[in-house]
Design a protein around this motif. Structure first.
Motif, PDB file in Angstrom:
ATOM      1  N   ARG A  23       6.639  11.769  -2.576  1.00  0.00           N
ATOM      2  CA  ARG A  23       6.629  10.333  -2.253  1.00  0.00           C
ATOM      3  C   ARG A  23       8.054   9.818  -2.030  1.00  0.00           C
ATOM      4  O   ARG A  23       8.287   9.004  -1.147  1.00  0.00           O
ATOM      5  CB  ARG A  23       5.924   9.536  -3.345  1.00  0.00           C
ATOM      6  CG  ARG A  23       4.417   9.621  -3.261  1.00  0.00           C
ATOM      7  CD  ARG A  23       3.726   8.616  -4.167  1.00  0.00           C
ATOM      8  NE  ARG A  23       3.982   8.844  -5.581  1.00  0.00           N
ATOM      9  CZ  ARG A  23       3.324   9.724  -6.329  1.00  0.00           C
ATOM     10  NH1 ARG A  23       2.361  10.448  -5.798  1.00  0.00           N
ATOM     11  NH2 ARG A  23       3.606   9.865  -7.597  1.00  0.00           N
ATOM     12  N   GLN A  27       9.481   8.025   1.297  1.00  0.00           N
ATOM     13  CA  GLN A  27      10.190   6.744   1.277  1.00  0.00           C
ATOM     14  C   GLN A  27      11.559   6.868   1.938  1.00  0.00           C
ATOM     15  O   GLN A  27      12.021   5.945   2.600  1.00  0.00           O
ATOM     16  CB  GLN A  27      10.333   6.243  -0.160  1.00  0.00           C
ATOM     17  CG  GLN A  27      10.680   4.785  -0.256  1.00  0.00           C
ATOM     18  CD  GLN A  27       9.598   3.896   0.358  1.00  0.00           C
ATOM     19  OE1 GLN A  27       8.417   4.064   0.101  1.00  0.00           O
ATOM     20  NE2 GLN A  27      10.016   2.967   1.184  1.00  0.00           N
ATOM     21  N   ILE A  30      10.645   7.692   5.953  1.00  0.00           N
ATOM     22  CA  ILE A  30       9.832   6.664   6.617  1.00  0.00           C
ATOM     23  C   ILE A  30       9.830   5.434   5.705  1.00  0.00           C
ATOM     24  O   ILE A  30       8.830   5.104   5.077  1.00  0.00           O
ATOM     25  CB  ILE A  30       8.395   7.174   6.879  1.00  0.00           C
ATOM     26  CG1 ILE A  30       8.415   8.544   7.558  1.00  0.00           C
ATOM     27  CG2 ILE A  30       7.637   6.175   7.770  1.00  0.00           C
ATOM     28  CD1 ILE A  30       7.059   9.190   7.683  1.00  0.00           C
ATOM     29  N   GLU A  32       9.871   2.247   6.221  1.00  0.00           N
ATOM     30  CA  GLU A  32       9.159   1.017   6.589  1.00  0.00           C
ATOM     31  C   GLU A  32       7.755   0.947   5.998  1.00  0.00           C
ATOM     32  O   GLU A  32       7.131  -0.108   6.017  1.00  0.00           O
ATOM     33  CB  GLU A  32       9.104   0.831   8.112  1.00  0.00           C
ATOM     34  CG  GLU A  32       8.347   1.906   8.869  1.00  0.00           C
ATOM     35  CD  GLU A  32       9.206   3.102   9.262  1.00  0.00           C
ATOM     36  OE1 GLU A  32       8.686   3.956   9.993  1.00  0.00           O
ATOM     37  OE2 GLU A  32      10.363   3.193   8.836  1.00  0.00           O
ATOM     38  N   ASN A  33       7.239   2.035   5.474  1.00  0.00           N
ATOM     39  CA  ASN A  33       5.917   2.046   4.841  1.00  0.00           C
ATOM     40  C   ASN A  33       6.045   1.909   3.331  1.00  0.00           C
ATOM     41  O   ASN A  33       7.024   2.349   2.748  1.00  0.00           O
ATOM     42  CB  ASN A  33       5.184   3.356   5.135  1.00  0.00           C
ATOM     43  CG  ASN A  33       4.401   3.312   6.413  1.00  0.00           C
ATOM     44  OD1 ASN A  33       4.679   2.525   7.295  1.00  0.00           O
ATOM     45  ND2 ASN A  33       3.436   4.194   6.507  1.00  0.00           N
ATOM     46  N   GLU A  34       5.035   1.332   2.717  1.00  0.00           N
ATOM     47  CA  GLU A  34       4.896   1.367   1.261  1.00  0.00           C
ATOM     48  C   GLU A  34       3.995   2.550   0.938  1.00  0.00           C
ATOM     49  O   GLU A  34       2.817   2.552   1.293  1.00  0.00           O
ATOM     50  CB  GLU A  34       4.263   0.067   0.760  1.00  0.00           C
ATOM     51  CG  GLU A  34       5.213  -1.105   0.746  1.00  0.00           C
ATOM     52  CD  GLU A  34       6.316  -0.925  -0.283  1.00  0.00           C
ATOM     53  OE1 GLU A  34       6.048  -0.400  -1.376  1.00  0.00           O
ATOM     54  OE2 GLU A  34       7.454  -1.309   0.029  1.00  0.00           O
ATOM     55  N   TRP A  35       4.523   3.554   0.282  1.00  0.00           N
ATOM     56  CA  TRP A  35       3.761   4.770   0.005  1.00  0.00           C
ATOM     57  C   TRP A  35       3.146   4.679  -1.389  1.00  0.00           C
ATOM     58  O   TRP A  35       3.837   4.775  -2.386  1.00  0.00           O
ATOM     59  CB  TRP A  35       4.654   5.994   0.132  1.00  0.00           C
ATOM     60  CG  TRP A  35       5.181   6.141   1.516  1.00  0.00           C
ATOM     61  CD1 TRP A  35       6.415   5.781   1.954  1.00  0.00           C
ATOM     62  CD2 TRP A  35       4.484   6.641   2.644  1.00  0.00           C
ATOM     63  NE1 TRP A  35       6.525   6.036   3.294  1.00  0.00           N
ATOM     64  CE2 TRP A  35       5.355   6.573   3.750  1.00  0.00           C
ATOM     65  CE3 TRP A  35       3.203   7.138   2.846  1.00  0.00           C
ATOM     66  CZ2 TRP A  35       4.991   6.989   5.011  1.00  0.00           C
ATOM     67  CZ3 TRP A  35       2.847   7.551   4.112  1.00  0.00           C
ATOM     68  CH2 TRP A  35       3.730   7.469   5.176  1.00  0.00           C
ATOM     69  N   SER A  36       1.845   4.502  -1.430  1.00  0.00           N
ATOM     70  CA  SER A  36       1.142   4.367  -2.711  1.00  0.00           C
ATOM     71  C   SER A  36       1.021   5.743  -3.384  1.00  0.00           C
ATOM     72  O   SER A  36       1.111   6.775  -2.724  1.00  0.00           O
ATOM     73  CB  SER A  36      -0.242   3.773  -2.490  1.00  0.00           C
ATOM     74  OG  SER A  36      -1.039   4.666  -1.757  1.00  0.00           O
ATOM     75  N   VAL A  39      -1.331   8.565  -1.865  1.00  0.00           N
ATOM     76  CA  VAL A  39      -1.128   9.165  -0.545  1.00  0.00           C
ATOM     77  C   VAL A  39      -1.104  10.698  -0.642  1.00  0.00           C
ATOM     78  O   VAL A  39      -1.508  11.390   0.270  1.00  0.00           O
ATOM     79  CB  VAL A  39       0.155   8.613   0.136  1.00  0.00           C
ATOM     80  CG1 VAL A  39       1.405   9.133  -0.528  1.00  0.00           C
ATOM     81  CG2 VAL A  39       0.171   8.936   1.613  1.00  0.00           C
ATOM     82  N   ASP A  68      -0.897  10.770   7.831  1.00  0.00           N
ATOM     83  CA  ASP A  68       0.349  10.592   7.074  1.00  0.00           C
ATOM     84  C   ASP A  68       1.195  11.853   7.128  1.00  0.00           C
ATOM     85  O   ASP A  68       2.417  11.793   7.304  1.00  0.00           O
ATOM     86  CB  ASP A  68       0.053  10.241   5.612  1.00  0.00           C
ATOM     87  CG  ASP A  68      -0.507   8.845   5.443  1.00  0.00           C
ATOM     88  OD1 ASP A  68      -0.257   7.985   6.321  1.00  0.00           O
ATOM     89  OD2 ASP A  68      -1.198   8.611   4.437  1.00  0.00           O
ATOM     90  N   ARG A  71       2.667  12.166  10.570  1.00  0.00           N
ATOM     91  CA  ARG A  71       3.735  11.186  10.798  1.00  0.00           C
ATOM     92  C   ARG A  71       5.034  11.664  10.147  1.00  0.00           C
ATOM     93  O   ARG A  71       6.110  11.531  10.729  1.00  0.00           O
ATOM     94  CB  ARG A  71       3.331   9.838  10.221  1.00  0.00           C
ATOM     95  CG  ARG A  71       4.365   8.796  10.479  1.00  0.00           C
ATOM     96  CD  ARG A  71       3.813   7.422  10.293  1.00  0.00           C
ATOM     97  NE  ARG A  71       4.882   6.478  10.572  1.00  0.00           N
ATOM     98  CZ  ARG A  71       5.020   5.344   9.974  1.00  0.00           C
ATOM     99  NH1 ARG A  71       4.133   4.954   9.082  1.00  0.00           N
ATOM    100  NH2 ARG A  71       6.024   4.549  10.257  1.00  0.00           N
TER     101      ARG A  71
END
Length: 86
Positions: A23, A27, A30, A32-36, A39, A68, A71
């Motif tokens: 994770r 972060q 990438i 710009e994403n919020e990685w929960s 994931v 994901d 990406r």
């Protein structure tokens, strides 16, 4: 599944620690994403620890969503400190 190389390893790393490390890579590459936390379905180190090998063991990570993982593979840049293969 994605294999990540070059992620530092601590003695006694658990699967949870590996998932958190993946994770953090997400972060970093990438942001710009919020990685929960969900994931990553599962993550673990490959092989047995070898005290004679100073390199950290690779991490295999299974993502909840295939998109994901793709990406992350697509958005990686050459020369990054963390190498990835699918």
């Amino acid at each position: 599944n994605i294999k990540l190389f070059g992620i530092p390893e601590d003695v006694g790393d658990t699967d949870e620690d590996c998932a958190e490390a993946v994770r953090n890579v997400l972060q970093t590459y990438i942001p710009e994403n919020e990685w929960s936390p969900d994931v990553i379905e599962r993550a673990h180190r490959l092989g047995k620890p070898n005290p004679r090998n100073p390199n950290p063991r690779p991490i295999i990570a299974k993502f909840q969503r295939w998109g994901d993982a793709m990406r992350l593979m697509k958005d990686r840049e050459p020369g990054q400190t963390c190498r990835m293969t699918d």
